[in-house]
Design a protein around this motif. Structure first.
Motif, mmCIF file in Angstrom:
data_model
loop_
_atom_site.group_PDB
_atom_site.id
_atom_site.type_symbol
_atom_site.label_atom_id
_atom_site.label_comp_id
_atom_site.label_asym_id
_atom_site.label_seq_id
_atom_site.Cartn_x
_atom_site.Cartn_y
_atom_site.Cartn_z
ATOM 1 N N GLU A 204 0.835 -1.191 0.000
ATOM 2 C CA GLU A 204 0.000 0.000 0.000
ATOM 3 C C GLU A 204 0.881 1.255 0.000
ATOM 4 O O GLU A 204 1.875 1.323 0.706
ATOM 5 N N ALA A 205 0.558 2.261 -0.793
ATOM 6 C CA ALA A 205 1.291 3.516 -0.819
ATOM 7 C C ALA A 205 1.092 4.266 0.483
ATOM 8 O O ALA A 205 0.030 4.188 1.099
ATOM 9 N N THR A 206 2.126 4.990 0.917
ATOM 10 C CA THR A 206 2.032 5.766 2.148
ATOM 11 C C THR A 206 2.950 6.972 2.043
ATOM 12 O O THR A 206 3.662 7.121 1.050
ATOM 13 N N VAL A 207 2.899 7.833 3.023
ATOM 14 C CA VAL A 207 3.782 8.993 3.083
ATOM 15 C C VAL A 207 4.411 9.036 4.448
ATOM 16 O O VAL A 207 4.006 8.363 5.379
ATOM 17 N N LEU A 208 5.453 9.906 4.569
ATOM 18 C CA LEU A 208 6.133 10.037 5.855
ATOM 19 C C LEU A 208 5.282 10.825 6.835
ATOM 20 O O LEU A 208 4.477 11.672 6.431
ATOM 21 N N PRO A 209 5.460 10.587 8.115
ATOM 22 C CA PRO A 209 4.710 11.342 9.111
ATOM 23 C C PRO A 209 5.235 12.767 9.209
ATOM 24 O O PRO A 209 6.353 13.059 8.796
ATOM 25 N N PRO A 210 4.453 13.667 9.775
ATOM 26 C CA PRO A 210 4.939 15.033 9.970
ATOM 27 C C PRO A 210 6.044 15.068 11.006
ATOM 28 O O PRO A 210 6.045 14.298 11.956
ATOM 29 N N THR A 211 6.992 15.977 10.818
ATOM 30 C CA THR A 211 8.080 16.140 11.785
ATOM 31 C C THR A 211 8.231 17.616 12.109
ATOM 32 O O THR A 211 7.836 18.477 11.339
ATOM 33 N N THR A 212 8.810 17.894 13.255
ATOM 34 C CA THR A 212 9.093 19.277 13.610
ATOM 35 C C THR A 212 10.425 19.706 13.011
ATOM 36 O O THR A 212 11.223 18.881 12.567
#
Length: 560
Positions: A204-212
């Motif tokens: 399944e395609a995904t993206v990276l989580p948000p980071t500060t």
């Protein structure tokens, strides 16, 4: 030293371990993901000085190890994949995450485990075996276009920026968060979608989580030449500034000294073998941080940086208040300072180096009698010498304190002048002609000194310089015959805090002086060289142009 605090907030994703990102991928986690923010704080601060050398993969790994204790998000590319490294650099700066290169001898798997990585942006052909089983990976192709990369990192990016071959390091160093330019190899076409061959399995395609945003406080990077691109990406991602230090010595130029003084870093990471060893770099940085400069600029007595002028010194010799011992004492303090400048001025048209006026002050004077302590050496007090020492410093002139110790040893006498030697612009000279053996008397015998006493004095002066974080000091040995310094070949020239110089004191006819110069230079240790012009004894005394015809050109010229 403050801890290098790095905080990264991640939303852990309930997803597969290896995914893709393309133009159609969402820029934020899917609605089914359950965000669970986690703040990670490193336990240890960066080392006070780390020297990074080696290829790009090794440098990237060393940079991560030096600056980070934890990083939940990392960026990976394959060593040798130039387009992939450029893509990884852009992503790393956008994410505030380290960039690492797989392959070669870099143990990336161990570093990911140490960092506690939970998500990875994988660029191009990276071996999945380097990833721990619990790492969620997002794959993008080498040379990914802005849309693809923006979707993967979950944030907007800048415009594409073509990078010519050989310009990778400079391009990465110029990247700026929060929307860095998308670096692509010049002549290449940005890849608009992921390469299915680079994605194992039907995932399944995904993206990276948000980071500060990530910053490492109190750290400065030093570079002697280009910083390898992946390492430079990590520095940009972490907000670490880079200071160029040609030659690898931060004391060498005024610009480097003032930059370090302004930044006042608590730790440094240095790129290039010229900075090694790290323990030496620690002391060089400590000195540069003070901002104290030598006359002529910088903190090196004789700087040798390509493209930068060196230094040469022209000095008056003698002791204040006595014209019998040299021209230095023929006038009062203001007139002495003015006369030193007058002697130096004609030399400036003869060289592209910086010509620094100087005074060499006889601090302990050889005497015919025993003196109350039996030393045959009369000591000028620190307070007697201070007016000239301070006036010379205020006028941008260097000062050398000369010792004529009689029956005392040089170390004991040097320690009497600690307060003056603790000043940045004051060096030390040893005059073995006036170092007596038991039973000897001045002017009946020519004195001499063993090399162990010379080395002990050098060690003491180097330690004082290091402990007080002072600029480098000139360490002068007067000599006009080989027997004046026994076993001279064992002279310790290893002290980074000192610039050793043998000052040839021969007087009389110029053929004889030239012979003395040649004899003393034969089989000499690696030192700088000084020449003395005598007003009354030389036949004839050389003028400035003739003095600079001496080969090698003297680094220090004194007048007596």
């Amino acid at each position: 030293m403050r801890a290098g605090i790095v905080t990264v907030v991640v939303a852990l994703l309930a997803s597969c371990t290896w995914g893709t990102a393309d133009d159609a991928a969402p820029a934020t986690p899917s609605a089914s993901a359950t965000p669970e923010p986690v703040a990670v704080t490193p336990l240890e601060a960066p080392a006070p000085a780390t020297v990074v050398d080696g290829d790009d993969a090794a440098a990237a790994l060393a940079t991560s190890a030096a600056l980070l204790d934890a990083a939940p998000v990392v960026v990976l590319a394959a060593a040798g994949d130039v387009p992939g490294t450029l893509t990884a650099a852009t992503a790393a700066v956008a994410l505030g995450a380290p960039a690492l290169l797989t392959g070669a001898d870099a143990d990336v798997a161990s570093e990911l485990a140490r960092l506690g990585a939970r998500h990875a942006l994988v660029v191009g052909d990276v071996d999945p075996a380097v990833l721990p089983d619990d790492v969620v990976a997002v794959a993008v192709p080498s040379g990914a276009g802005a849309d693809v990369l923006s979707a993967a990192v979950g944030r907007p990016l800048g415009e594409p920026a073509p990078v010519p071959a050989g310009g990778e390091a400079a391009a990465v160093r110029a990247l700026a968060a929060p929307e860095p330019a998308v670096l692509v190899a010049e002549g290449a076409t940005a890849t608009a979608s992921a390469d299915p061959a680079a994605t194992p399995g039907d995932q399944e395609a995904t993206v990276l989580p948000p980071t500060t945003a990530v910053t490492v406080p109190g750290v400065l990077a030093l570079a002697d030449g280009p910083v390898p691109p992946a390492a430079a990406a990590t520095l940009r991602a972490l907000g670490v500034d880079v200071l160029d230090v040609p030659g690898g010595d931060p004391r060498a130029t005024s610009a480097a000294v003032q930059a370090l003084a302004g930044a006042s870093p608590e730790a440094v990471v240095a790129y290039g073998s010229s900075f090694a060893p790290a323990d030496r770099l620690v002391h060089r940085v400590a000195a540069a941080r003070t901002g104290a400069e030598l006359p002529g600029g910088g903190q090196l007595v004789f700087p040798a940086v390509e493209g930068q002028p060196g230094k040469r010194y022209v000095a008056l010799y003698g002791t204040p208040g006595s014209g019998a011992l040299g021209v230095l004492g023929e006038q009062d303090v203001p007139a002495t300072v003015a006369r030193a400048e007058q002697h130096a001025a004609p030399y400036r048209g003869l060289t592209t180096d910086t010509v620094v006026p100087a005074v060499e002050i006889i601090a302990t004077i050889a005497s015919a009698g025993a003196e109350p302590d039996g030393s045959y050496s009369r000591k000028r007090s620190v307070e007697e010498l201070r007016p000239l020492v301070e006036a010379a410093g205020a006028a941008g002139q260097y000062v050398v304190l000369d010792l004529q110790p009689g029956h005392q040893d040089f170390v004991t006498q040097a320690q009497l002048y600690t307060d003056l030697l603790a000043l940045p612009h004051v060096g030390l000279a040893l005059d073995p002609e006036w170092r007596l053996a038991p039973g000897q008397v001045h002017l009946r015998q020519i004195g001499s000194v063993g090399i162990d006493e010379v080395n002990a004095t050098a060690a003491w002066l180097a330690q004082l310089t290091r402990e007080r974080a002072l600029p480098q000091k000139m360490f002068v040995l007067h000599q006009f015959s080989l027997r004046m310094i026994s076993e001279r070949e064992r002279l310790d020239t290893s002290h980074d805090e000192l610039a050793p110089l043998i000052h040839v004191d021969g007087q009389g006819g110029q053929p004889a002086k030239a012979g003395t110069w040649a004899a003393l230079r034969n089989a000499a240790p690696p030192v700088h060289w000084g020449w003395k012009n005598f007003y009354d004894e030389d036949v004839p005394m050389l003028d400035p142009a003739q003095t600079f015809e001496v080969q090698p050109v003297p680094d220090l010229v004194t007048y007596q």
